[in-house]
Design an enzyme around this catalytic site. Structure first.
Site, PDB file in Angstrom:
ATOM      1  N   CYS A  41      -6.678   1.860  -6.872  1.00 50.42           N
ATOM      2  CA  CYS A  41      -8.003   2.198  -6.314  1.00 50.42           C
ATOM      3  C   CYS A  41      -7.793   3.507  -5.543  1.00 50.42           C
ATOM      4  CB  CYS A  41      -8.490   1.094  -5.409  1.00 50.42           C
ATOM      5  SG  CYS A  41      -7.358   0.783  -4.098  1.00 50.42           S
TER       6      CYS A  41
ATOM      7  N   ASP B 197      -5.447  -0.784   7.500  1.00 51.21           N
ATOM      8  CA  ASP B 197      -6.886  -0.948   7.210  1.00 51.21           C
ATOM      9  C   ASP B 197      -7.768  -0.409   8.331  1.00 51.21           C
ATOM     10  OD1 ASP B 197      -6.531  -4.147   5.478  1.00 51.21           O
ATOM     11  OD2 ASP B 197      -6.075  -2.090   4.910  1.00 51.21           O
TER      12      ASP B 197
ATOM     13  N   ASP C  23       5.081  -4.293  -8.837  1.00 53.20           N
ATOM     14  CA  ASP C  23       6.491  -4.519  -9.213  1.00 53.20           C
ATOM     15  C   ASP C  23       7.150  -5.599  -8.357  1.00 53.20           C
ATOM     16  OD1 ASP C  23       6.043  -2.395  -7.260  1.00 53.20           O
ATOM     17  OD2 ASP C  23       8.220  -2.285  -7.145  1.00 53.20           O
TER      18      ASP C  23
ATOM     19  N   ARG D  73     -18.179  -4.887  -0.191  1.00 53.15           N
ATOM     20  CA  ARG D  73     -17.089  -5.723  -0.703  1.00 53.15           C
ATOM     21  C   ARG D  73     -16.413  -6.496   0.428  1.00 53.15           C
ATOM     22  NH1 ARG D  73     -12.864  -3.066  -4.630  1.00 53.15           N
ATOM     23  NH2 ARG D  73     -12.057  -5.103  -4.114  1.00 53.15           N
TER      24      ARG D  73
ATOM     25  N   ARG E 279      -1.100   1.233  -6.042  1.00 52.25           N
ATOM     26  CA  ARG E 279      -1.146  -0.230  -5.865  1.00 52.25           C
ATOM     27  C   ARG E 279      -0.297  -0.938  -6.933  1.00 52.25           C
ATOM     28  NH1 ARG E 279      -5.840  -1.467  -2.816  1.00 52.25           N
ATOM     29  NH2 ARG E 279      -4.718  -3.272  -2.067  1.00 52.25           N
ATOM     30  N   PRO E 280       0.985  -0.628  -7.073  1.00 49.80           N
ATOM     31  CA  PRO E 280       1.819  -1.303  -8.078  1.00 49.80           C
ATOM     32  C   PRO E 280       1.969  -2.792  -7.769  1.00 49.80           C
ATOM     33  CG  PRO E 280       3.180  -0.045  -6.587  1.00 49.80           C
ATOM     34  CD  PRO E 280       1.768   0.284  -6.242  1.00 49.80           C
TER      35      PRO E 280
ATOM     36  N   ILE F  52       1.745   3.275   4.990  1.00 51.87           N
ATOM     37  CA  ILE F  52       1.685   2.155   4.037  1.00 51.87           C
ATOM     38  C   ILE F  52       1.207   2.586   2.659  1.00 51.87           C
ATOM     39  CG2 ILE F  52       0.745  -0.160   3.617  1.00 51.87           C
ATOM     40  CD1 ILE F  52       2.544  -0.047   6.094  1.00 51.87           C
TER      41      ILE F  52
ATOM     42  N   LYS G  95     -11.826 -11.759   5.110  1.00 50.11           N
ATOM     43  CA  LYS G  95     -11.768 -11.493   3.659  1.00 50.11           C
ATOM     44  C   LYS G  95     -10.335 -11.727   3.181  1.00 50.11           C
ATOM     45  CE  LYS G  95     -11.309  -7.112   2.124  1.00 50.11           C
ATOM     46  NZ  LYS G  95     -10.237  -6.834   1.149  1.00 50.11           N
ATOM     47  N   ASN G  96      -9.356 -11.130   3.869  1.00 53.66           N
ATOM     48  CA  ASN G  96      -7.987 -11.130   3.362  1.00 53.66           C
ATOM     49  C   ASN G  96      -7.241 -12.444   3.554  1.00 53.66           C
ATOM     50  OD1 ASN G  96      -8.508  -8.603   2.448  1.00 53.66           O
ATOM     51  ND2 ASN G  96      -7.324  -7.535   4.023  1.00 53.66           N
TER      52      ASN G  96
HETATM   53  C1  EPZ Z   1      -3.177  -6.357   1.388  1.00 54.89           C
HETATM   54  O1  EPZ Z   1      -3.112  -5.602   0.191  1.00 54.89           O
HETATM   55  C2  EPZ Z   1      -4.612  -6.238   1.870  1.00 54.89           C
HETATM   56  N1  EPZ Z   1      -5.515  -6.785   0.858  1.00 54.89           N
HETATM   57  C3  EPZ Z   1      -4.936  -4.761   2.108  1.00 54.89           C
HETATM   58  O2  EPZ Z   1      -6.266  -4.705   2.629  1.00 54.89           O
HETATM   59  C4  EPZ Z   1      -3.978  -4.205   3.159  1.00 54.89           C
HETATM   60  O3  EPZ Z   1      -4.229  -2.833   3.335  1.00 54.89           O
HETATM   61  C5  EPZ Z   1      -2.529  -4.407   2.686  1.00 54.89           C
HETATM   62  O4  EPZ Z   1      -2.305  -5.819   2.405  1.00 54.89           O
HETATM   63  C6  EPZ Z   1      -1.520  -3.958   3.721  1.00 54.89           C
HETATM   64  O5  EPZ Z   1      -1.730  -4.650   4.913  1.00 54.89           O
HETATM   65  C7  EPZ Z   1      -5.654  -8.129   0.775  1.00 54.89           C
HETATM   66  O6  EPZ Z   1      -5.046  -8.892   1.513  1.00 54.89           O
HETATM   67  C8  EPZ Z   1      -6.611  -8.637  -0.262  1.00 54.89           C
HETATM   68  P1  EPZ Z   1       0.773  -4.712   0.058  1.00 54.89           P
HETATM   69  P2  EPZ Z   1      -1.775  -5.661  -0.752  1.00 54.89           P
HETATM   70  O7  EPZ Z   1       1.260  -5.400  -1.149  1.00 54.89           O
HETATM   71  O8  EPZ Z   1      -1.263  -7.043  -0.772  1.00 54.89           O
HETATM   72  C9  EPZ Z   1       3.277  -1.245  -1.974  1.00 54.89           C
HETATM   73  C10 EPZ Z   1      -8.498  -3.997   2.731  1.00 54.89           C
HETATM   74  O9  EPZ Z   1      -9.021  -2.907   2.994  1.00 54.89           O
HETATM   75  N2  EPZ Z   1       3.586  -2.262  -2.996  1.00 54.89           N
HETATM   76  O10 EPZ Z   1       1.233  -5.161   1.410  1.00 54.89           O
HETATM   77  O11 EPZ Z   1      -2.127  -5.014  -2.038  1.00 54.89           O
HETATM   78  C11 EPZ Z   1       1.811  -0.816  -2.046  1.00 54.89           C
HETATM   79  O12 EPZ Z   1       1.649   0.197  -3.017  1.00 54.89           O
HETATM   80  C12 EPZ Z   1      -7.269  -4.035   1.834  1.00 54.89           C
HETATM   81  O13 EPZ Z   1      -8.909  -5.117   3.137  1.00 54.89           O
HETATM   82  C13 EPZ Z   1       4.536  -1.942  -3.973  1.00 54.89           C
HETATM   83  O14 EPZ Z   1       5.091  -0.849  -4.001  1.00 54.89           O
HETATM   84  O15 EPZ Z   1      -0.821  -4.711   0.077  1.00 54.89           O
HETATM   85  C14 EPZ Z   1       1.539  -0.323  -0.655  1.00 54.89           C
HETATM   86  O16 EPZ Z   1       1.996   1.009  -0.546  1.00 54.89           O
HETATM   87  C15 EPZ Z   1      -6.832  -2.640   1.373  1.00 54.89           C
HETATM   88  N3  EPZ Z   1       4.808  -2.868  -4.921  1.00 54.89           N
HETATM   89  C16 EPZ Z   1       2.395  -1.246   0.215  1.00 54.89           C
HETATM   90  O17 EPZ Z   1       3.372  -1.832  -0.657  1.00 54.89           O
HETATM   91  C17 EPZ Z   1       4.201  -4.110  -4.946  1.00 54.89           C
HETATM   92  O18 EPZ Z   1       4.512  -4.927  -5.843  1.00 54.89           O
HETATM   93  C18 EPZ Z   1       1.592  -2.366   0.874  1.00 54.89           C
HETATM   94  O19 EPZ Z   1       1.044  -3.144  -0.137  1.00 54.89           O
HETATM   95  C19 EPZ Z   1       3.240  -4.404  -3.950  1.00 54.89           C
HETATM   96  C20 EPZ Z   1       2.951  -3.462  -2.975  1.00 54.89           C
END
Ligand code: EPZ
Length: 417
Positions: free
Chosen positions: A116, A304, A124, A396, A121-122, A326, A22-23
């Protein structure tokens, strides 16, 4: 909302396989807008989230044909660069279209992706990356308008190795006139799959899988065919389902290198594991041993898998300590596991699980994708009948998970409502 009725206590036996990731699929599908041509994708999982991506591609003006796990996208006549709000809200990862549309058209409009149940999930880091690439960002009435005359290649250092921010910056800088470097980039295997796809499309990217990624801008891209990598979290889910039920299976079409931390924890908990090229044999012990888990960015233990392995630890011998590093709110499923008899205490980002001999079937609610999977696995092991509600969350991210488990001897009934 639909639900699963699970008759627990069946040991999983036999063999199954891992579907496409998926990812990895989501960013690669978004990236197909870059080449203004034909993209053929194979091994795309047939799940709600990939269907949502197809809806968004069509809303932008792409022609999309899907046949089971093959998706053909024609992005020659994209006419819009606004991601529809109702689709953004349904799937936060649609924010990945922003980088691709910006990279091709220099303008994109989207709304704040919904948070969610695992955290705020910011975005920034995504927006800071775009600004460093010379993009002007305006916000009005919940919409984010990003635009630039041209993407300015630069060096971007991420405060956190965000997967989505890394992917969005890669996509936005593919066609820039010059070289962009991402420092402290995410190292997840899905980033490598995205790099491999983009390079096949004619991009010039190096370093995915390390914490420094270099994107040398190109002026032209071409039609591409690509086979999506296996889903490492589905692989982990099927292995843990075997462990929690005391079963023994062969898992095929898996990339072992992507799931070393998961395999190590299963061995530590007493499972016997044999590894072969793209295949894993796993045999669960009579009683699992407690293990400690700390989630980390790749190559650490994946967040995950946190809720999924927690289900198994609820019936392990001893006390397990989980630290979720995370996401700030990824323990909601534990309240539901407690209804099944789990002995759990949460202290901030730490969950302490005192293993007990049995869980008991009852009615529980899925609140997110991986939390829902955790409840399904707990139901496989529980004594009696478990009713997991709101399983749309699970649909999903997993392709035919209940069919795969039933083919291994589980007894799961899907009740559509
Ligand atoms: C990806 O989400 C995956 N989703 C998530 O899988 C996975 O848990 C995550 O990476 C971490 O490995 C997809 O690939 C579609 P991040 P993503 O940006 O990109 C913070 C699943 O179950 N953050 O690495 O949204 C954020 O809040 C899903 O398949 C900021 O602060 O994850 C989190 O605490 C769930 N600012 C951390 O970083 C930002 O601009 C990791 O987020 C972006 C993120």
């Amino acid at each position: 909302m639909s639900s699963y009725i699970i008759e627990g206590g069946k040991k999983l036996q036999g063999e199954t396989f891992v579907s496409g990731s998926k990812n990895a699929s989501l960013p690669i599908m978004a990236a197909s807008v870059l080449n203004r041509g034909i993209t053929k994708l194979y091994n795309v999982p047939n799940i709600h989230d990939t269907q949502m991506m197809i809806e968004i591609l069509k809303s932008l003006g792409c022609k999309v044909k899907k046949n089971q796990n093959k998706v053909v996208i024609d992005s020659s006549n994209i006419s819009k660069f606004e991601i529809p709000e109702h689709l953004m809200r349904q799937m936060r990862s649609s924010v990945i279209f922003a980088g691709a549309i910006l990279g091709r058209y220099g303008k994109v409009i989207f709304s704040y992706p919904g948070g969610c149940d695992i955290g705020s999930r910011p975005i920034d880091l995504h927006l800071k990356g775009f600004e460093k690439l010379g993009v002007t960002i305006n916000k009005s009435f919940g919409k984010i308008i990003c635009e630039t005359e041209e993407i300015k290649p630069t060096e971007i250092s991420l405060d956190f190795p965000s997967v989505g921010a890394t992917e969005n910056i890669m996509l936005a800088s593919i066609l820039a006139k010059g070289t962009t470097k991402i420092i402290n980039a995410a190292m997840e295997p899905e980033i490598i799959d995205l790099q491999n796809f983009l390079n096949k499309m004619g991009a010039k990217i190096q370093g995915a899988g390390s914490n420094i990624i270099t994107i040398q801008g190109v002026s032209r891209l071409k039609d591409v065919s690509y086979n999506i990598m296996p889903d490492r979290i589905e692989a982990g889910t099927l292995l843990v389902a075997t462990a929690i039920t005391g079963g023994e299976i062969k898992l095929k079409k898996v990339n072992i290198n992507h799931i070393i931390p998961i395999i190590d924890k299963l061995i530590e908990s007493g499972c016997k594991i044999q590894l072969r090229e793209h295949e894993i044999d796993i045999k669960a012990p009579k009683r699992l041993k407690a293990v400690d888990i700390k989630t980390m960015p790749y190559p650490g233990f994946p967040t995950d898998m946190q809720s999924i392995i927690a289900a198994m630890l609820c019936i392990a011998n001893g006390t397990s300590v989980i630290v979720e590093n995370i996401f700030e709110n990824r323990y909601k499923y534990l309240t539901e596991l407690q209804k099944m008899g789990a002995k759990v205490k949460i202290e901030g980002k730490t969950a302490i699980i005192k293993g007990c001999k049995k869980l008991y079937g009852t009615k529980v609610q899925a609140t997110d994708l991986r939390g829902g999977a955790s409840l399904l696995l707990a139901g496989l092991a529980a004594k009696g009948t478990t009713n997991v509600e709101n399983i749309e969350y699970i649909l999903r991210g997993y392709e035919n998970l209940n069919d795969k488990l039933n083919n291994l001897g589980a007894e799961i009934y899907l009740i559509k409502s």
